[in-house]
Motif scaffolding. Structure first.
Motif, PDB file in Angstrom:
ATOM      1  N   THR A 180       0.881  -1.164   0.000  1.00 50.02           N
ATOM      2  CA  THR A 180       0.000   0.000   0.000  1.00 50.02           C
ATOM      3  C   THR A 180       0.919   1.215   0.000  1.00 50.02           C
ATOM      4  N   THR A 181       0.350   2.394   0.118  1.00 46.31           N
ATOM      5  CA  THR A 181       1.202   3.580   0.154  1.00 46.31           C
ATOM      6  C   THR A 181       2.000   3.672   1.449  1.00 46.31           C
ATOM      7  N   ARG A 182       1.625   2.894   2.466  1.00 44.67           N
ATOM      8  CA  ARG A 182       2.283   2.977   3.762  1.00 44.67           C
ATOM      9  C   ARG A 182       3.045   1.719   4.157  1.00 44.67           C
ATOM     10  N   SER A 183       2.761   0.605   3.522  1.00 38.25           N
ATOM     11  CA  SER A 183       3.401  -0.645   3.921  1.00 38.25           C
ATOM     12  C   SER A 183       3.655  -1.508   2.693  1.00 38.25           C
ATOM     13  N   GLU A 247      -2.551   9.160  -3.873  1.00 34.80           N
ATOM     14  CA  GLU A 247      -1.122   8.871  -3.747  1.00 34.80           C
ATOM     15  C   GLU A 247      -0.303  10.152  -3.662  1.00 34.80           C
ATOM     16  N   GLU A 250      -0.648  11.343  -0.150  1.00 37.83           N
ATOM     17  CA  GLU A 250       0.161  10.511   0.739  1.00 37.83           C
ATOM     18  C   GLU A 250       1.640  10.850   0.606  1.00 37.83           C
ATOM     19  N   ARG A 251       2.070  11.141  -0.602  1.00 34.66           N
ATOM     20  CA  ARG A 251       3.470  11.509  -0.807  1.00 34.66           C
ATOM     21  C   ARG A 251       3.799  12.808  -0.071  1.00 34.66           C
ATOM     22  N   LYS A 253       2.358  13.900   2.580  1.00 38.42           N
ATOM     23  CA  LYS A 253       2.408  13.570   4.005  1.00 38.42           C
ATOM     24  C   LYS A 253       3.758  12.966   4.377  1.00 38.42           C
ATOM     25  N   LEU A 254       4.240  12.058   3.546  1.00 37.36           N
ATOM     26  CA  LEU A 254       5.527  11.416   3.822  1.00 37.36           C
ATOM     27  C   LEU A 254       6.669  12.431   3.772  1.00 37.36           C
ATOM     28  N   GLU A 257       6.508  14.462   6.943  1.00 38.06           N
ATOM     29  CA  GLU A 257       7.005  13.695   8.079  1.00 38.06           C
ATOM     30  C   GLU A 257       8.528  13.582   8.039  1.00 38.06           C
ATOM     31  N   THR A 356      15.100   5.205   2.789  1.00 35.25           N
ATOM     32  CA  THR A 356      13.697   4.825   2.683  1.00 35.25           C
ATOM     33  C   THR A 356      13.492   3.789   1.585  1.00 35.25           C
ATOM     34  N   ASN A 358      10.221   3.354   0.542  1.00 27.40           N
ATOM     35  CA  ASN A 358       8.922   3.717  -0.014  1.00 27.40           C
ATOM     36  C   ASN A 358       9.130   4.410  -1.356  1.00 27.40           C
TER      37      ASN A 358
END
Length: 458
Positions: A180-183, A247, A250-251, A253-254, A257, A356, A358
């Motif tokens: 997923t976008t997180r895992s 997506e 989410e990017r 957000k990453l 962070e 990373t 991801n």
């Protein structure tokens, strides 16, 4: 009277001696870990030998018909079953498997497993130190719980789920387990989903799981019901693709962070220094203004990545994607302490981007025409789509992605079976696809041979 008592005493002594012999005979042949015969399953101490433990554990459960279990290879490296795994057998396996230190492969062929048994098996597999291969073939599950074996913390490297009547729902769950976008699953290298009932919707879910998975190298979807609509998503995943709105969010957000983490790391106080020594380094922060300026400039440009050539990683060879280690990791990178705040922040940001896994934080991401484009999946080396319902219509999509893979030099397919589909093998697009695959295969092994020759010369 005395003459009558003596025979009776002798008879009593003989009976006691006989009982002693019986007890001693019962305890002979016990394993070193077993002082007395176990009366329950919990009391039994496993020896680590399948041929010994399995029948004894079955006997403790009062099983009348104890099935034979076979081991293959050296020692007990492989265990295979070809009979029904009922509740009693499941208890035996749960007790026995963690003690098989050399167990590498576990095969259940038409064992009539259930979803509950899969959950139990998953918990047991996590206790097997050497188990890396699992085959569950011919075991259709009502709730299609196969994805539980692909959890993010699963240690399995090779999973074979052939001939399980798996449909689109099972493929959806597996796609989510892949990434997923997180895992993302970071240990599985081989996944065989051939001879199932996966259609276009299921292929779309699998393709979604491949968008952010960079570990899987071999995937078989042969002999399913996948047509042009499904393979179109798979083809798009192999080449450069645009991120969806979710997506992109989410990017961002990453990235936020990552920046927050870097700022917090910038203010880490060195415990080896006195407060008086720490104060000047904390207060001398002229670089923060330039950092904020850079941050605003980056936000204005949207999602365009940093183009600093000094921080870019060299392109990886296809052989690099097979290893389980994380890509681009630097030992002790985050523990470095740089006196200047600006240099410290930029160093941490660069190291975090390299550490990373991801793909949403890939430095090669590009922004153009109002969209964010991410490099496609080049970790996948083998994709088997033979025996499906693909027509000549979607072959140009694969051809486009393969051309992109050949240009970026980041790996990509070296095996791509397409036989037994709904197009002639000599059609133009298929011929060109074969040529690109053969070229990629030759380039991969030529580079590996050159590398081996270079190491031999050293």
């Amino acid at each position: 009277m005395n003459t009558n008592v003596m025979p009776r005493m002798r008879q009593k002594e003989k009976a006691e001696m006989a009982n002693t012999k019986d007890e001693s005979s019962k305890t002979t042949g016990l394993t070193p870990n077993e002082d007395l015969p176990a009366k329950t399953l919990d009391e039994y101490q496993c020896t680590g030998n399948v041929e010994i433990d399995f029948p004894r554990l079955c006997a403790l459960l009062d099983m009348k018909d104890i099935p034979a279990v076979s081991t293959r290879g050296q020692g007990s490296s492989n265990t295979e079953t070809g009979w029904k795994v009922n509740d009693q057998i499941a208890l035996v396996l749960q007790k026995m498997l963690p003690f098989l230190s050399k167990l590498q492969s576990l095969q259940f062929w038409q064992a009539r497993l259930t979803d509950e048994k899969i959950i139990s098996l998953m918990n047991t597999i996590s206790l097997c130190s050497s188990l890396r291969h699992v085959k569950l073939e011919g075991n259709p599950l009502p709730e299609q719980s196969y994805h539980l074996l692909l959890s993010e913390d699963s240690v399995l490297n090779h999973l074979f789920l052939r001939n399980n009547r798996m449909g689109d729902e099972g493929a959806r769950l597996i796609g989510l387990a892949l990434s997923t976008t997180r895992s993302a699953n970071k240990n599985l290298y081989t996944l065989d989903l051939s001879f199932n009932s996966i259609g276009d919707a299921g292929a779309k879910h699998i393709a979604q799981g491949l968008r952010f998975n960079r570990t899987l190298t071999i995937l078989s979807l042969s002999n399913n019901h996948i047509g042009d609509a499904g393979v179109a998503h798979l083809a798009a995943t192999l080449g450069e693709f645009a991120l969806t709105h979710e997506e992109v969010v989410e990017r961002r957000k990453l990235l936020w962070e990552t920046r927050q983490s870097s700022l917090q790391s910038s203010f880490v106080v060195d415990s080896n220094r006195s407060p008086a020594d720490q104060l000047p380094s904390v207060l001398s922060i002229p670089s923060l203004s330039s950092s904020k300026g850079k941050k605003k400039e980056t936000d204005k440009k949207g999602e365009k990545p940093a183009s600093n050539k000094d921080n870019q990683k060299p392109s990886k060879k296809p052989s690099d994607v097979k290893g389980p280690q994380s890509k681009g990791s630097k030992p002790g990178g985050k523990e470095k302490r740089v006196p200047a705040m600006e240099e410290k922040s930029s160093t941490i940001l660069a190291e975090q981007a390299e550490e990373t896994v991801n793909p949403l934080l890939d430095k090669s991401v590009q922004a153009r025409d109002g969209e964010i484009f991410l490099p496609g999946n080049t970790a996948l080396l083998s994709l088997d789509l033979s025996g499906n319902r693909i027509t000549e219509k979607t072959l140009p999509l694969f051809l486009k992605s393969l051309k992109w893979q050949s240009e970026v030099e980041r790996g990509g397919l070296i095996r791509f079976p397409l036989q037994r589909n709904h197009f002639p093998s000599n059609c133009e697009s298929n011929v060109k696809i074969k040529e690109l695959i053969e070229l990629a295969f030759e380039l991969l092994f030529d580079s590996e041979n050159q590398e081996e020759e270079g190491q031999a010369a050293l």
